[in-house]
Design a protein around this motif. Structure first.
Motif, PDB file in Angstrom:
ATOM      1  N   ALA A 120       2.482  15.110  -4.449  1.00 13.61           N
ATOM      2  CA  ALA A 120       1.852  15.441  -3.169  1.00 13.61           C
ATOM      3  C   ALA A 120       0.355  15.183  -3.192  1.00 13.61           C
ATOM      4  O   ALA A 120      -0.213  14.592  -2.263  1.00 13.61           O
ATOM      5  N   GLU A 121      -0.309  15.603  -4.268  1.00 12.12           N
ATOM      6  CA  GLU A 121      -1.764  15.418  -4.359  1.00 12.12           C
ATOM      7  C   GLU A 121      -2.126  13.933  -4.445  1.00 12.12           C
ATOM      8  O   GLU A 121      -3.160  13.509  -3.942  1.00 12.12           O
ATOM      9  N   HIS A 122      -1.249  13.137  -5.064  1.00 13.51           N
ATOM     10  CA  HIS A 122      -1.521  11.706  -5.184  1.00 13.51           C
ATOM     11  C   HIS A 122      -1.262  10.991  -3.862  1.00 13.51           C
ATOM     12  O   HIS A 122      -1.973  10.060  -3.486  1.00 13.51           O
ATOM     13  N   TRP A 123      -0.251  11.450  -3.134  1.00 13.02           N
ATOM     14  CA  TRP A 123       0.123  10.797  -1.879  1.00 13.02           C
ATOM     15  C   TRP A 123      -0.833  11.165  -0.741  1.00 13.02           C
ATOM     16  O   TRP A 123      -1.310  10.299  -0.014  1.00 13.02           O
ATOM     17  N   GLN A 124      -1.143  12.454  -0.639  1.00 13.52           N
ATOM     18  CA  GLN A 124      -1.874  12.936   0.538  1.00 13.52           C
ATOM     19  C   GLN A 124      -3.102  13.777   0.221  1.00 13.52           C
ATOM     20  O   GLN A 124      -3.799  14.195   1.127  1.00 13.52           O
ATOM     21  N   GLY A 125      -3.343  14.080  -1.070  1.00 12.46           N
ATOM     22  CA  GLY A 125      -4.363  15.088  -1.385  1.00 12.46           C
ATOM     23  C   GLY A 125      -5.522  14.597  -2.221  1.00 12.46           C
ATOM     24  O   GLY A 125      -6.031  13.481  -2.060  1.00 12.46           O
ATOM     25  N   ALA A 126      -5.934  15.451  -3.185  1.00  9.99           N
ATOM     26  CA  ALA A 126      -7.180  15.235  -3.933  1.00  9.99           C
ATOM     27  C   ALA A 126      -7.125  14.046  -4.886  1.00  9.99           C
ATOM     28  O   ALA A 126      -8.165  13.532  -5.282  1.00  9.99           O
ATOM     29  N   ALA A 127      -5.911  13.600  -5.282  1.00 13.27           N
ATOM     30  CA  ALA A 127      -5.813  12.464  -6.214  1.00 13.27           C
ATOM     31  C   ALA A 127      -5.533  11.150  -5.483  1.00 13.27           C
ATOM     32  O   ALA A 127      -5.291  10.123  -6.110  1.00 13.27           O
ATOM     33  N   ARG A 128      -5.596  11.185  -4.168  1.00  6.29           N
ATOM     34  CA  ARG A 128      -5.327   9.979  -3.371  1.00  6.29           C
ATOM     35  C   ARG A 128      -6.315   8.873  -3.745  1.00  6.29           C
ATOM     36  O   ARG A 128      -7.514   9.116  -3.870  1.00  6.29           O
ATOM     37  N   GLY A 129      -5.795   7.668  -3.953  1.00  4.71           N
ATOM     38  CA  GLY A 129      -6.667   6.551  -4.313  1.00  4.71           C
ATOM     39  C   GLY A 129      -6.948   6.432  -5.799  1.00  4.71           C
ATOM     40  O   GLY A 129      -7.621   5.506  -6.227  1.00  4.71           O
ATOM     41  N   HIS A 130      -6.427   7.384  -6.600  1.00  8.15           N
ATOM     42  CA  HIS A 130      -6.610   7.319  -8.057  1.00  8.15           C
ATOM     43  C   HIS A 130      -5.312   6.854  -8.702  1.00  8.15           C
ATOM     44  O   HIS A 130      -4.253   7.415  -8.447  1.00  8.15           O
ATOM     45  N   ASP A 131      -5.404   5.838  -9.562  1.00  6.02           N
ATOM     46  CA  ASP A 131      -4.198   5.311 -10.211  1.00  6.02           C
ATOM     47  C   ASP A 131      -3.794   6.095 -11.452  1.00  6.02           C
ATOM     48  O   ASP A 131      -2.657   5.989 -11.906  1.00  6.02           O
ATOM     49  N   ASN A 132      -4.740   6.855 -12.010  1.00  4.52           N
ATOM     50  CA  ASN A 132      -4.459   7.609 -13.243  1.00  4.52           C
ATOM     51  C   ASN A 132      -5.013   9.020 -13.089  1.00  4.52           C
ATOM     52  O   ASN A 132      -6.226   9.223 -13.088  1.00  4.52           O
ATOM     53  N   ALA A 133      -4.114   9.975 -12.928  1.00  2.00           N
ATOM     54  CA  ALA A 133      -4.534  11.338 -12.603  1.00  2.00           C
ATOM     55  C   ALA A 133      -3.640  12.360 -13.280  1.00  2.00           C
ATOM     56  O   ALA A 133      -2.462  12.108 -13.557  1.00  2.00           O
ATOM     57  N   LEU A 134      -4.237  13.509 -13.553  1.00  2.00           N
ATOM     58  CA  LEU A 134      -3.493  14.681 -13.996  1.00  2.00           C
ATOM     59  C   LEU A 134      -3.634  15.733 -12.906  1.00  2.00           C
ATOM     60  O   LEU A 134      -4.747  15.978 -12.424  1.00  2.00           O
ATOM     61  N   CYS A 135      -2.524  16.322 -12.479  1.00  2.00           N
ATOM     62  CA  CYS A 135      -2.601  17.436 -11.531  1.00  2.00           C
ATOM     63  C   CYS A 135      -2.028  18.664 -12.216  1.00  2.00           C
ATOM     64  O   CYS A 135      -0.990  18.593 -12.868  1.00  2.00           O
ATOM     65  N   MET A 136      -2.719  19.782 -12.064  1.00  2.00           N
ATOM     66  CA  MET A 136      -2.307  21.024 -12.722  1.00  2.00           C
ATOM     67  C   MET A 136      -2.116  22.129 -11.710  1.00  2.00           C
ATOM     68  O   MET A 136      -2.837  22.214 -10.716  1.00  2.00           O
ATOM     69  N   VAL A 137      -1.154  22.986 -11.997  1.00  2.00           N
ATOM     70  CA  VAL A 137      -0.961  24.207 -11.222  1.00  2.00           C
ATOM     71  C   VAL A 137      -1.244  25.358 -12.172  1.00  2.00           C
ATOM     72  O   VAL A 137      -0.570  25.507 -13.190  1.00  2.00           O
TER      73      VAL A 137
END
Length: 316
Positions: A120-137
């Motif tokens: 979700a964060e990669h598609w619509q949120g804070a990681a949008r436009g980044h090809d290499n990301a870590l998202c944490m909860v």
């Protein structure tokens, strides 16, 4: 058949949320049930079936081409089973098969809840436009997921990126997972609160001993509360830096209840990161708060279902 929608389920220990989601991540129809987490597995499944049934009652249902599930874990996407820690009635429970039956045979894609939030964060949120990301909860537990080379990297079983169980303290406290000094054992909300209480912090007149109450005390300058968040930040920084060193991410997104603590967490976190992310290729790593909020699990489950549809269409 033209399908421009997918169905999504977000299954956790508190609630089972369902939605019909379009190709732009918009939620068009919702359904929800409380999770009867302490009941037997069939009772939990009935709540899932009722949620799916409510979605199927929508006039939009016929346009749905797949169904995505983000579930509390561990999940095993290779077998279609789930064994959520907080739903004891489900152990190796055949969730994919049962949901496919409830959904009239729609293709079903299963991912862990940390991976769903990452999607979700990669598609619509804070990681949008980044090809290499870590998202944490960071909340009651610590979960996560990875985006590598522009693609969600769920791994064979759907659990890749589970940063909560990287050990960052070799001689640390035993973690319920069986290892020692895990990120989760230091940085989760209940552990932030536990550590503050053990070191002499006392709640206000309302008796609230949550991590949110510790954060409030830290904002008021309570040194024990500040120290408990600083320790959590250090554990998160070590885990994030290890991940960045291993797979070269350029952004880490932090959500969940503890992520809402704001500067009390992010200031010591960014400072601690400087001590751990020292190699040239990880020095530009940025840390930002998540943007997607409570619908992240649903939107991410939908993203996984849409990706499956695209892959299937490309293969045909």
């Amino acid at each position: 058949m033209h399908t421009d929608l997918v169905a999504a389920l977000d299954i956790g220990g508190t609630k089972i949320a369902g939605a019909l989601v379009d190709g732009h991540g918009r939620i068009l129809h919702r359904a929800q049930r409380a999770t009867p987490a302490q009941e037997d597995g069939e009772t939990v499944m009935r709540a899932v079936e009722e949620t799916v049934g409510e979605l199927a009652g929508s006039p939009l249902w016929g346009r749905a081409g797949a169904l995505g599930i983000g579930s509390a874990g561990p999940v095993d996407a290779s077998t279609g089973t789930v064994s959520p820690v907080n739903v004891p009635g489900w152990r190796d429970f055949p969730l994919v098969r049962r949901v496919r039956e409830a959904a009239g045979g729609l293709p079903v894609e299963l991912i862990g809840d940390g991976v769903a939030i990452t999607a979700a964060e990669h598609w619509q949120g804070a990681a949008r436009g980044h090809d290499n990301a870590l998202c944490m909860v960071v909340s009651t537990g610590v979960g996560g997921g990875l985006v590598l080379n522009g693609q969600l990297h769920a791994g064979p079983t759907g659990n890749a990126g589970h940063i909560g169980h990287i050990s960052v303290d070799l001689d640390g406290d035993p973690c319920p997972c069986g290892a020692r000094g895990c990120v989760e054992r230091i940085a989760s909300g209940p552990n932030i609160a536990r550590r503050a209480l053990e070191n002499g912090w006392r709640p206000g007149p309302d008796g609230d001993t949550s991590a949110a109450a510790v954060a409030q005390a830290a904002r008021s300058g309570d040194p024990v509360a500040v120290a408990s968040f600083a320790r959590a930040a250090q554990a998160l920084a070590a885990g994030i830096a290890a991940t960045a060193t291993l797979v070269e991410i350029d952004i880490a997104v932090i959500g969940g209840g503890v992520g809402k603590a704001g500067d009390i967490l992010f200031e010591p976190l960014r400072k601690a990161l400087g001590s751990y992310a020292t190699l040239s290729f990880v020095q530009r790593l940025t840390i930002v708060p998540a943007q997607m909020g409570t619908d992240a699990g649903l939107v991410g489950a939908a993203a996984a279902a849409l990706a499956r549809q695209t892959d299937t269409a490309a293969a045909v």
